[in-house]
Write a protein that holds these residues in place. Structure first.
Motif, PDB file in Angstrom:
ATOM      1  N   LEU A 191       0.866  -1.184   0.000  1.00 21.30           N
ATOM      2  CA  LEU A 191       0.000   0.000   0.000  1.00 21.30           C
ATOM      3  C   LEU A 191       0.900   1.231   0.000  1.00 21.30           C
ATOM      4  O   LEU A 191       1.701   1.425   0.915  1.00 21.30           O
ATOM      5  CB  LEU A 191      -0.891   0.007   1.238  1.00 21.30           C
ATOM      6  N   PHE A 192       0.772   2.067  -1.025  1.00 17.34           N
ATOM      7  CA  PHE A 192       1.511   3.321  -1.090  1.00 17.34           C
ATOM      8  C   PHE A 192       0.642   4.448  -0.541  1.00 17.34           C
ATOM      9  O   PHE A 192      -0.509   4.622  -0.960  1.00 17.34           O
ATOM     10  CB  PHE A 192       1.925   3.645  -2.526  1.00 17.34           C
ATOM     11  N   VAL A 193       1.203   5.207   0.395  1.00 20.37           N
ATOM     12  CA  VAL A 193       0.518   6.355   0.985  1.00 20.37           C
ATOM     13  C   VAL A 193       1.172   7.607   0.413  1.00 20.37           C
ATOM     14  O   VAL A 193       2.364   7.861   0.640  1.00 20.37           O
ATOM     15  CB  VAL A 193       0.630   6.339   2.518  1.00 20.37           C
ATOM     16  N   LEU A 194       0.393   8.388  -0.354  1.00 18.43           N
ATOM     17  CA  LEU A 194       0.930   9.510  -1.111  1.00 18.43           C
ATOM     18  C   LEU A 194       0.262  10.817  -0.711  1.00 18.43           C
ATOM     19  O   LEU A 194      -0.824  10.821  -0.118  1.00 18.43           O
ATOM     20  CB  LEU A 194       0.725   9.279  -2.609  1.00 18.43           C
ATOM     21  N   ASP A 195       0.912  11.930  -1.060  1.00 16.00           N
ATOM     22  CA  ASP A 195       0.285  13.238  -0.887  1.00 16.00           C
ATOM     23  C   ASP A 195      -0.916  13.368  -1.806  1.00 16.00           C
ATOM     24  O   ASP A 195      -0.985  12.719  -2.868  1.00 16.00           O
ATOM     25  CB  ASP A 195       1.283  14.361  -1.208  1.00 16.00           C
ATOM     26  N   ASP A 196      -1.863  14.207  -1.429  1.00 17.79           N
ATOM     27  CA  ASP A 196      -2.999  14.504  -2.302  1.00 17.79           C
ATOM     28  C   ASP A 196      -2.506  15.075  -3.630  1.00 17.79           C
ATOM     29  O   ASP A 196      -1.504  15.796  -3.685  1.00 17.79           O
ATOM     30  CB  ASP A 196      -3.940  15.520  -1.650  1.00 17.79           C
ATOM     31  N   LYS A 197      -3.225  14.734  -4.700  1.00 20.39           N
ATOM     32  CA  LYS A 197      -2.971  15.283  -6.037  1.00 20.39           C
ATOM     33  C   LYS A 197      -1.554  14.993  -6.535  1.00 20.39           C
ATOM     34  O   LYS A 197      -0.986  15.732  -7.323  1.00 20.39           O
ATOM     35  CB  LYS A 197      -3.234  16.790  -6.059  1.00 20.39           C
ATOM     36  N   VAL A 234       4.141   1.637   2.303  1.00 21.35           N
ATOM     37  CA  VAL A 234       5.212   2.552   1.928  1.00 21.35           C
ATOM     38  C   VAL A 234       4.634   3.967   1.928  1.00 21.35           C
ATOM     39  O   VAL A 234       3.718   4.272   1.162  1.00 21.35           O
ATOM     40  CB  VAL A 234       5.794   2.219   0.535  1.00 21.35           C
ATOM     41  N   VAL A 235       5.167   4.806   2.812  1.00 24.96           N
ATOM     42  CA  VAL A 235       4.719   6.198   2.892  1.00 24.96           C
ATOM     43  C   VAL A 235       5.673   7.044   2.056  1.00 24.96           C
ATOM     44  O   VAL A 235       6.878   7.110   2.341  1.00 24.96           O
ATOM     45  CB  VAL A 235       4.698   6.693   4.355  1.00 24.96           C
ATOM     46  N   HIS A 236       5.137   7.664   1.023  1.00 25.93           N
ATOM     47  CA  HIS A 236       5.928   8.542   0.153  1.00 25.93           C
ATOM     48  C   HIS A 236       5.193   9.877   0.084  1.00 25.93           C
ATOM     49  O   HIS A 236       4.593  10.232  -0.919  1.00 25.93           O
ATOM     50  CB  HIS A 236       6.085   7.915  -1.222  1.00 25.93           C
ATOM     51  N   ALA A 237       5.226  10.585   1.201  1.00 26.33           N
ATOM     52  CA  ALA A 237       4.505  11.852   1.344  1.00 26.33           C
ATOM     53  C   ALA A 237       5.374  12.805   2.155  1.00 26.33           C
ATOM     54  O   ALA A 237       6.241  12.378   2.923  1.00 26.33           O
ATOM     55  CB  ALA A 237       3.162  11.622   2.032  1.00 26.33           C
ATOM     56  N   ALA A 238       5.138  14.107   1.984  1.00 23.52           N
ATOM     57  CA  ALA A 238       5.971  15.107   2.660  1.00 23.52           C
ATOM     58  C   ALA A 238       5.746  15.135   4.170  1.00 23.52           C
ATOM     59  O   ALA A 238       6.631  15.523   4.933  1.00 23.52           O
ATOM     60  CB  ALA A 238       5.695  16.489   2.072  1.00 23.52           C
ATOM     61  N   LEU A 239       4.539  14.751   4.622  1.00 19.19           N
ATOM     62  CA  LEU A 239       4.176  14.722   6.045  1.00 19.19           C
ATOM     63  C   LEU A 239       4.299  16.099   6.699  1.00 19.19           C
ATOM     64  O   LEU A 239       4.654  16.232   7.880  1.00 19.19           O
ATOM     65  CB  LEU A 239       5.019  13.697   6.812  1.00 19.19           C
ATOM     66  N   ARG A 240       4.004  17.145   5.932  1.00 18.79           N
ATOM     67  CA  ARG A 240       4.016  18.492   6.513  1.00 18.79           C
ATOM     68  C   ARG A 240       2.760  18.759   7.333  1.00 18.79           C
ATOM     69  O   ARG A 240       2.762  19.577   8.241  1.00 18.79           O
ATOM     70  CB  ARG A 240       4.115  19.539   5.399  1.00 18.79           C
ATOM     71  N   ASN A 241       1.677  18.080   6.976  1.00 24.13           N
ATOM     72  CA  ASN A 241       0.390  18.287   7.635  1.00 24.13           C
ATOM     73  C   ASN A 241       0.275  17.335   8.831  1.00 24.13           C
ATOM     74  O   ASN A 241       0.301  16.121   8.666  1.00 24.13           O
ATOM     75  CB  ASN A 241      -0.742  18.046   6.625  1.00 24.13           C
ATOM     76  N   LEU A 242       0.147  17.877  10.022  1.00 27.42           N
ATOM     77  CA  LEU A 242       0.065  17.044  11.219  1.00 27.42           C
ATOM     78  C   LEU A 242      -1.177  16.168  11.213  1.00 27.42           C
ATOM     79  O   LEU A 242      -1.187  15.082  11.809  1.00 27.42           O
ATOM     80  CB  LEU A 242       0.087  17.922  12.474  1.00 27.42           C
ATOM     81  N   HIS A 243      -2.230  16.631  10.525  1.00 23.22           N
ATOM     82  CA  HIS A 243      -3.434  15.811  10.397  1.00 23.22           C
ATOM     83  C   HIS A 243      -3.121  14.520   9.640  1.00 23.22           C
ATOM     84  O   HIS A 243      -3.585  13.435  10.027  1.00 23.22           O
ATOM     85  CB  HIS A 243      -4.523  16.601   9.666  1.00 23.22           C
ATOM     86  N   VAL A 280       7.656   1.374   5.460  1.00 19.89           N
ATOM     87  CA  VAL A 280       8.842   2.023   4.903  1.00 19.89           C
ATOM     88  C   VAL A 280       8.484   3.479   4.611  1.00 19.89           C
ATOM     89  O   VAL A 280       7.429   3.754   4.028  1.00 19.89           O
ATOM     90  CB  VAL A 280       9.298   1.336   3.599  1.00 19.89           C
ATOM     91  N   TYR A 281       9.339   4.398   5.016  1.00 20.82           N
ATOM     92  CA  TYR A 281       9.150   5.806   4.623  1.00 20.82           C
ATOM     93  C   TYR A 281      10.183   6.151   3.565  1.00 20.82           C
ATOM     94  O   TYR A 281      11.385   5.940   3.748  1.00 20.82           O
ATOM     95  CB  TYR A 281       9.306   6.755   5.809  1.00 20.82           C
ATOM     96  N   VAL A 282       9.708   6.702   2.447  1.00 28.86           N
ATOM     97  CA  VAL A 282      10.578   7.141   1.358  1.00 28.86           C
ATOM     98  C   VAL A 282      10.475   8.649   1.265  1.00 28.86           C
ATOM     99  O   VAL A 282       9.404   9.192   0.956  1.00 28.86           O
ATOM    100  CB  VAL A 282      10.179   6.488   0.017  1.00 28.86           C
ATOM    101  N   ALA A 283      11.568   9.331   1.560  1.00 25.68           N
ATOM    102  CA  ALA A 283      11.558  10.793   1.634  1.00 25.68           C
ATOM    103  C   ALA A 283      11.297  11.422   0.275  1.00 25.68           C
ATOM    104  O   ALA A 283      11.640  10.851  -0.770  1.00 25.68           O
ATOM    105  CB  ALA A 283      12.883  11.284   2.201  1.00 25.68           C
ATOM    106  N   LYS A 284      10.704  12.604   0.325  1.00 22.88           N
ATOM    107  CA  LYS A 284      10.468  13.386  -0.895  1.00 22.88           C
ATOM    108  C   LYS A 284      11.389  14.597  -0.856  1.00 22.88           C
ATOM    109  O   LYS A 284      11.275  15.433   0.029  1.00 22.88           O
ATOM    110  CB  LYS A 284       9.010  13.834  -0.967  1.00 22.88           C
ATOM    111  N   GLY A 285      12.310  14.673  -1.802  1.00 22.82           N
ATOM    112  CA  GLY A 285      13.206  15.819  -1.850  1.00 22.82           C
ATOM    113  C   GLY A 285      14.224  15.798  -0.719  1.00 22.82           C
ATOM    114  O   GLY A 285      14.408  14.800  -0.020  1.00 22.82           O
ATOM    115  N   SER A 286      14.903  16.938  -0.533  1.00 22.98           N
ATOM    116  CA  SER A 286      16.004  17.008   0.426  1.00 22.98           C
ATOM    117  C   SER A 286      15.577  17.458   1.815  1.00 22.98           C
ATOM    118  O   SER A 286      16.401  17.486   2.736  1.00 22.98           O
ATOM    119  CB  SER A 286      17.080  17.966  -0.110  1.00 22.98           C
ATOM    120  N   ALA A 305      12.195  17.295   7.175  1.00 26.22           N
ATOM    121  CA  ALA A 305      10.983  17.327   8.004  1.00 26.22           C
ATOM    122  C   ALA A 305      10.218  16.014   7.924  1.00 26.22           C
ATOM    123  O   ALA A 305       9.762  15.482   8.948  1.00 26.22           O
ATOM    124  CB  ALA A 305      10.091  18.499   7.578  1.00 26.22           C
ATOM    125  N   GLY A 306      10.074  15.474   6.728  1.00 26.83           N
ATOM    126  CA  GLY A 306       9.333  14.229   6.564  1.00 26.83           C
ATOM    127  C   GLY A 306      10.021  13.071   7.273  1.00 26.83           C
ATOM    128  O   GLY A 306       9.363  12.234   7.907  1.00 26.83           O
TER     129      GLY A 306
END
Length: 410
Positions: free
Chosen positions: A20-26, A62-71, A90-96, A99-100
């Motif tokens: 299961l991939f957990v992604l940011d909206d849009k 697999v979480v591939h999201a920025a996780l900026r939103n605490l919700h 598994v968490y896969v970071a987005k960008g450098s 925070a995520g």
């Protein structure tokens, strides 16, 4: 929120998926999702919409999201308990941005992969979790059964990796895997072998391991030589190797296939035979099996429309075993048949299957003690001469070889 594109399962489906991939909206489909979908059964959900029903239907998250939103972070915590976040996530970071990563570590996600790491690291982490999950489900089976399933799984991983690189297939483990399947069946009986195989997360691996098990039993029931039995089991293990080119989302689709998807699946015999020819050292009859196991005696099969004597005895036997295994298996889109119902279904395929071999196979699988026996006939009851290797029908042991067309040998 579900994302379109790719032939992936719907999140929350009743059947278990691998990842299961957990992604940011849009979010557009990330490369890692596309790569994973070629190897595993995959679904996607947005971080803002994830729930326990999504996580419970997946073996790996697999979480591939920025996780900026605490919700979003809270939703992940609520959907997935602490143990699963540690062991199966598994968490896969987005960008450098760090925070995520900090958020992932704060909620106890066990594996964190930085954005600069190659996609292979993510795929390896997924496979590691799936291997551990399989080991847990096989707990209690004899070590010989577990080792055989693991060795064969390694073989397929090596073959799949070579196929992605368009290189020669590494078949070093093929003979060992084939022999070990026979030894495992002698140890626990075919029924227990099938029960163990059904624990595997991959539908394709389950199928080839079942086909190989039935092939070994069929060869032994016919009294074939050790060389013929080994050859037939090898061919059974590699008959669907061309399916490694087909996305898992198509192979394990729960609903009806589109015409385009059906055509894609029908390419697997030719693609498999082509891959096996590429410096793998595969025997010609193994290549024939990969190419011709969907051919029928009446000429209505594919890909070459072979008929009658153009189809060699090994392929005739494999076609029977392959169809029976497929009918018996439970898949995402169907329930498995009982042995008697499967045989009845096959009996209706008039003119397509070798009638004498089918009768012998039918008598074997419908025998009340078949499958529970823990030992096969010893070498003293096997044929002294090779039949399949020489193109001789196993039930015509003293006759000349069939006239086999060159295409049936790949």
């Amino acid at each position: 929120m579900l994302f379109p594109a790719l032939p992936l399962r719907e999140v929350g489906a009743k059947v278990m998926i691998d990842v299961l991939f957990v992604l940011d909206d849009k979010t557009e489909t990330p490369a890692i999702v596309t790569r994973a979908a070629a190897m595993f059964s995959v679904a996607r959900v947005s971080a803002s919409g994830i729930g326990p029903e999504h996580v419970s239907s997946a073996r790996v998250m697999v979480v591939h999201a920025a996780l900026r939103n605490l919700h979003d972070v809270a939703r992940i915590e609520d959907a997935c308990d602490e143990l699963r976040r540690r062991d199966d996530c598994v968490y896969v970071a987005k960008g450098s941005e760090r925070a995520g990563i900090v958020q992932a570590e704060s909620v106890g996600i066990g594996r964190v992969i930085a954005a600069h790491q190659p996609l292979e690291d993510v795929l390896a982490a997924i496979q590691c979790i799936l291997n551990r999950d399989l080991a847990n489900r096989l707990d209690g089976y004899p070590e010989q059964v577990i080792e055989t399933i693991n060795t064969t799984g390694t073989l397929f991983q090596q073959v799949a990796a070579a196929m992605r690189e368009d290189g020669p297939l590494p078949l070093r483990l093929l003979s060992d895997s084939s022999r070990n399947i026979g030894a495992a069946i002698e140890c626990v009986g075919l029924v227990e072998w099938i029960n163990a195989v059904e624990m595997h997360h991959s539908q394709t691996c389950r199928h080839v391991l079942m086909v190989a098990g039935y092939a070994d039993a069929f060869a032994r029931s016919l009294g074939l030589s050790a060389s013929d039995t080994l050859l037939f089991t090898k061919a059974s293990l590699l008959h669907d190797v061309g399916k490694l080119f087909i996305p898992i989302g198509i192979l394990e689709k729960a609903g009806p296939l589109s015409e385009q998807e059906r055509r894609a699946i029908m390419t697997h015999p030719l693609r498999g035979a082509k891959a096996l020819r590429k410096g793998s050292g595969a025997q010609p009859l193994v290549i024939a099996a990969a190419r011709s196991h969907h051919e029928y005696l009446d000429g209505t099969g594919y890909p070459d429309g072979l008929a009658g004597g153009q189809i060699c005895p090994l392929v005739r036997m494999l076609t029977i075993v392959d169809i029976y295994s497929a009918l018996r298996e439970t898949r995402a889109y169907k329930a498995g048949m009982t042995p008697r119902l499967a045989i009845t279904e096959m009996a209706g395929m008039k003119g397509k299957l070798d009638p004498r071999l089918f009768a012998a196979f039918r008598d074997m699988v419908l025998n009340p003690v078949f499958g529970s026996q823990r030992s096969s006939r010893g070498p003293e009851t096997r044929l002294a001469n090779d039949c399949l290797l020489n193109g001789i029908h196993p039930l015509d042991r003293e006759t000349r070889p069939l006239e086999v067309g060159h295409r049936a040998f790949g």
